[in-house]
Write an enzyme that holds these catalytic residues in place. Structure first.
Site, mmCIF file in Angstrom:
data_model
loop_
_atom_site.group_PDB
_atom_site.id
_atom_site.type_symbol
_atom_site.label_atom_id
_atom_site.label_comp_id
_atom_site.label_asym_id
_atom_site.label_seq_id
_atom_site.Cartn_x
_atom_site.Cartn_y
_atom_site.Cartn_z
ATOM 1 N N GLU A 1 0.815 -1.222 0.000
ATOM 2 C CA GLU A 1 0.000 0.000 0.000
ATOM 3 C C GLU A 1 0.843 1.265 0.000
ATOM 4 O O GLU A 1 0.458 2.270 -0.576
ATOM 5 C CB GLU A 1 -0.937 -0.003 1.201
ATOM 6 N N ASP B 1 -2.979 -3.296 2.883
ATOM 7 C CA ASP B 1 -3.572 -3.464 4.212
ATOM 8 C C ASP B 1 -4.843 -4.310 4.123
ATOM 9 O O ASP B 1 -5.586 -4.239 3.145
ATOM 10 C CB ASP B 1 -3.924 -2.105 4.823
ATOM 11 N N TYR C 1 -2.250 -3.999 13.397
ATOM 12 C CA TYR C 1 -3.029 -3.078 12.567
ATOM 13 C C TYR C 1 -3.991 -2.282 13.445
ATOM 14 O O TYR C 1 -4.744 -2.856 14.245
ATOM 15 C CB TYR C 1 -3.813 -3.871 11.519
#
Length: 834
Positions: A7, A102, A316
């Site tokens: 990303e 992600d 995350y």
């Protein structure tokens, strides 16, 4: 060749480093980093490199009616052409590709965009890997077991993009055009933004409409030997204890009775223990709330967490989960902190306690675990202050979830004093439990001595306090995000951004956020003419529809079509009210800028902006009335509620970051300058010898002060002076410049004035302090960070000025692109941060 797509560039660098066991090298293509080892190439995107927009023929706001956007096509266009070119050139040579963006709705959509760009130029198998932390173990496991892209999840993200574009663009254009408010000051509306704004406006209305009630509370001090403690008067009514006395005569009678008491007899003593359970693991909302308690805004909290995630230090940060997964071994994770200051001792104590059983919340999902440290531990010197504070918060939250409960002992004493009942509530922390490792919650104690029933206590210092009921409090950012979550507004990934947009557009200010008059006007206009714009239920339904897409229960076309139909109905409601809405908004925007009456014509004085961008106060009767007042050149003005008693003008505050200050009444400042005499302090170094110019302390009508030449404007020589404090000219002279030393006295009782010294010497020293000659002069760059930048090829200010911020952030661990841009701004300005 295998192509890996991440990303962002910093994720690409870290993943390449992990998969290559440190053997990856970097090359540049089209200004983009490509990491290579063996037959593998890894490239990072910059989030979305493809954006959705309307075709070019819809671009001109004046030529296209906003309602036309409801049925307009939506097209995808590259937004980062150099990255797209690099990705596709790599794809042309690859045999397979792996998407490693992600793992959330947005990341899946970014992955789908990369998938489609690769498919345009190559017919190769494309797989998807998912991980919740960028650590060696998790990344290698993910690549060992690839999956397929989740097109339903990506479609949900794409539907959000399109729906937000339709609603935001169409309604923003309608309101802005109606109010004749274009350019940078357009009126912004959004599908989630507007219902959120209504939440803030509704709370403000409650506060404004609140009618306080008077009440009284009574207190007295009780003494046991030399131990003094406070007790409060109460009375029983309908089986409940009441401390507030609502009738003044009753309060005065009780106070008179209490004053007549010389002793209090203990009627009851109640002791009990309460278990204080450890907190549950962090989900996104609770993390933002905790980060708020250490001074971070929601936007900043998420930005810092994302940096720590990409660096591999935490998992995350976008998650609803409050239950640790089965494959997380708390003991192993605690072991990783042993030997690492400042966590080692606490980690060891938790391990020594044995029977480690983490807490769990009610929400268990399968995408990401709760936010917790990964076990890869940075040194404090490797992180910025904010990053370290957040990292320690996450670590200690994990510690707290595996710690023992705390135990509190509560003691309630009730005593009779001349027929008046008094009570004192004490508490003390008996077992610190999780508070030992998680110092973010309150552990304040209230001491009440150990007494027995029937014991006689001395009483003194009876007092009565008149009070009023208080309006509801404004919600802080974290509380607003919790409320948005409860109402289904936005997602864990977008709520903090929604609040930031409201700040950026000037709809809210302060923290807790309060709405501006423009915000009140936008919500009022929507409520009166098209209440669906601010309808939380409608927005929540669209969120539910997008979740249904992700679950495969609805499709993209169905949801976007329904959204267009809703929008069409709204424009039908708005059609006949355009002029009325525009007038309402214009008047409200004017109210936000209105100071008070013009002394020359009686019309309103407004904060205005010149063509060159500077602010001033001008009359609304212009051009007939040309009365003006200057404003300071530093900062952006905002009008306060406080008024000048003499001129009936609202005060002005200049927003300038850390240098924000209250300017006050502009007329007062101008009149003070008009009445102030210049104080000559010496000869002008520029024109004194030739023309006899002298330096004088001058007060300007804008509120600023300076040392300037008396021959201005022929001679423009000047030196700045502090805005606040009295200037005292001393007898001490500067040997070099022949000027007296100046002191700044802030207040009548200032025994320690600021010794400014010679104004020329002071300014030269200031310029020298502020001058930026090397990377290390910039704010936040220490020796270690400078060394990291040098390793990335940033050895001079010139290197920094010409660098790509995203690329630098990708190469330098612990440094964000935003921070690089701030350094570049300082380097370009040639001054260090204050």
């Amino acid at each position: 060749m295998e192509l890996i797509v991440t990303e962002k560039d910093n994720a690409a660098r870290r993943i390449a480093d992990i998969l290559s066991d440190g053997g990856a090298s970097a090359e540049r293509r089209n200004g983009v980093n490509v990491y290579r080892w063996g037959d593998k190439r890894c490239v990072g995107l910059s989030g979305h490199v493809v954006g959705v927009d309307f075709p070019a023929e819809y671009a001109d706001w004046r030529d296209v009616q906003p309602a036309e956007l409801v049925d307009a096509d939506v097209v995808k266009t590259p937004t980062q052409e150099n990255i797209v070119r690099t990705l596709q050139s790599l794809a042309e040579d690859c045999d397979e590709a792996v998407i490693a963006t992600d793992y959330d709705r947005e990341g899946e959509l970014i992955g789908k965009e990369a998938f489609e760009l690769i498919e345009e130029v190559a017919d190769v198998p494309i797989s998807r890997v998912r991980f919740s932390s960028i650590t060696e173990n998790e990344v290698k496991n993910a690549f060992a077991d690839p999956d397929d892209l989740d097109f339903d999840l990506a479609a949900a993200g794409e539907a959000r993009q399109v729906v937000d574009l339709l609603w935001g663009a169409a309604l923003t254009r309608f309101l802005s055009l109606s109010a004749k408010q274009l350019g940078e000051d357009f009126i912004s509306v959004g599908r989630v933004q507007s219902p959120t704004l209504k939440l803030i406006v509704d709370r403000e209305r409650e506060i404004q409409a609140f009618d306080p009630d008077d009440y009284w509370e009574l207190f007295a001090d009780l003494l046991k030997s030399e131990e003094r403690f406070e007790a409060q008067y109460f009375y029983k009514e309908d089986g409940t204890e009441n401390e507030r006395v609502w009738d003044e005569s009753d309060a005065e009678a009780a106070f008179e009775q209490l004053q007549g008491a010389r002793e209090a007899i203990v009627e009851s003593v109640n002791r009990r223990r309460r278990t204080d359970d450890p907190p549950e693991p962090f989900n996104t909302t609770q993390y933002i709330r905790a980060a708020g308690s250490i001074g971070l805004s929601a936007q900043k909290a998420m930005s810092v967490a994302e940096e720590l995630y990409t660096a591999g230090y935490i998992t995350y940060p976008r998650t609803d989960n409050t239950v640790y997964p089965d494959d997380l071994d708390p003991s192993d994770l605690l072991e990783s902190f042993v030997g690492h200051h400042p966590f080692s001792e606490d980690a060891q104590s938790l391990l020594d306690a044995g029977d480690i059983e983490p807490t769990a919340g009610d929400e268990e999902t399968t995408d990401h675990p709760p936010i917790h440290p990964t076990g890869e531990i940075p040194g404090k010197q490797d992180l910025s202050d904010d990053e370290w504070n957040v990292y320690e918060l996450v670590v200690r939250r994990f510690f707290a979830t595996v710690a023992d409960p705390a135990e509190w002992e509560h003691l309630k004493v009730v005593a009779d004093a001349n027929g008046c009942l008094l009570k004192a509530n004490g508490k003390r922390l008996v077992e610190a439990g999780y508070h030992e490792v998680y110092p973010y919650g309150s552990t304040s104690e209230n001491y009440v001595p150990d007494v027995e029933e029937g014991e006689v206590l001395d009483i003194e210092d009876a007092r009565i306090e008149a009070k009023q009921t208080q309006p509801p409090r404004r919600r802080g950012q974290s509380r607003l995000i919790e409320t948005m979550e409860d109402l289904g507004l936005g997602t864990k990934a977008t709520r903090h951004n929604t609040l930031q947009k409201l700040y950026d557009r000037g709809y809210i200010e302060g923290d807790p956020p309060r709405p501006t008059k423009l915000a009140m006007a936008v919500v009022e206009a929507a409520e009166e003419f098209a209440d669906r714009i601010v309808d939380e239920e409608m927005t929540a339904q669209l969120e539910a529809d997008m979740r249904a897409i992700a679950d495969g229960e609805k499709d993209y076309d169905e949801v976007t079509a329904e959204s267009r139909e809703m929008l069409a109905v709204i424009f039908e409601e708005l059609h006949d009210s355009r002029e009325e809405i525009g007038e309402h908004l214009r008047e409200s925007m004017k109210a936000d800028r209105t100071l008070g009456p013009c002394p020359e014509c009686g019309d309103d004085l407004l904060v205005r902006r010149s063509r060159r961008g500077s602010y001033f106060v001008g009359c609304d009767g212009f051009p007939e009335c040309r009365y003006t007042l200057p404003l300071p050149s530093q900062g952006e003005p905002t009008v306060l509620d406080e008024r000048c008693e003499e001129h009936d003008l609202r005060h002005v505050k200049m927003l300038a970051g850390r240098n924000t200050f209250v300017h006050g009444c502009p007329r007062c400042k101008a009149e003070e300058a008009d009445e102030a005499d210049d104080e000559i302090i010496g000869s002008c170094p520029e024109c004194g010898e030739e023309h006899g110019g002298e330096l004088a302390i001058k007060q300007l009508r804008s509120g600023s002060r300076l040392v300037g030449c008396t021959r201005y404007p022929e001679c423009e020589y000047s030196l700045p002076l502090p805005r606040r404090g009295d200037i005292v000219v001393t007898d001490e002279q500067c040997e070099e410049h022949g000027l007296p030393h100046l002191h700044i006295v802030d207040g009548e009782d200032d025994d320690d004035p600021w010794e400014l010294g010679c104004p020329i010497c002071n300014f030269e020293e200031y310029q020298e302090r502020q001058a930026v000659s090397a990377v290390e002069d910039l704010d936040g760059i220490g020796e270690k960070t400078a060394a990291k930048l040098a390793d990335a090829g940033i050895e001079s200010l010139e290197d920094l000025r010409g660098a790509d911020a995203e690329v630098v952030a990708g190469e330098v661990q612990g440094v964000s692109a935003d921070r690089v841009r701030k350094w570049q701004a300082q380097a370009n300005a040639g001054v260090a941060a204050d």
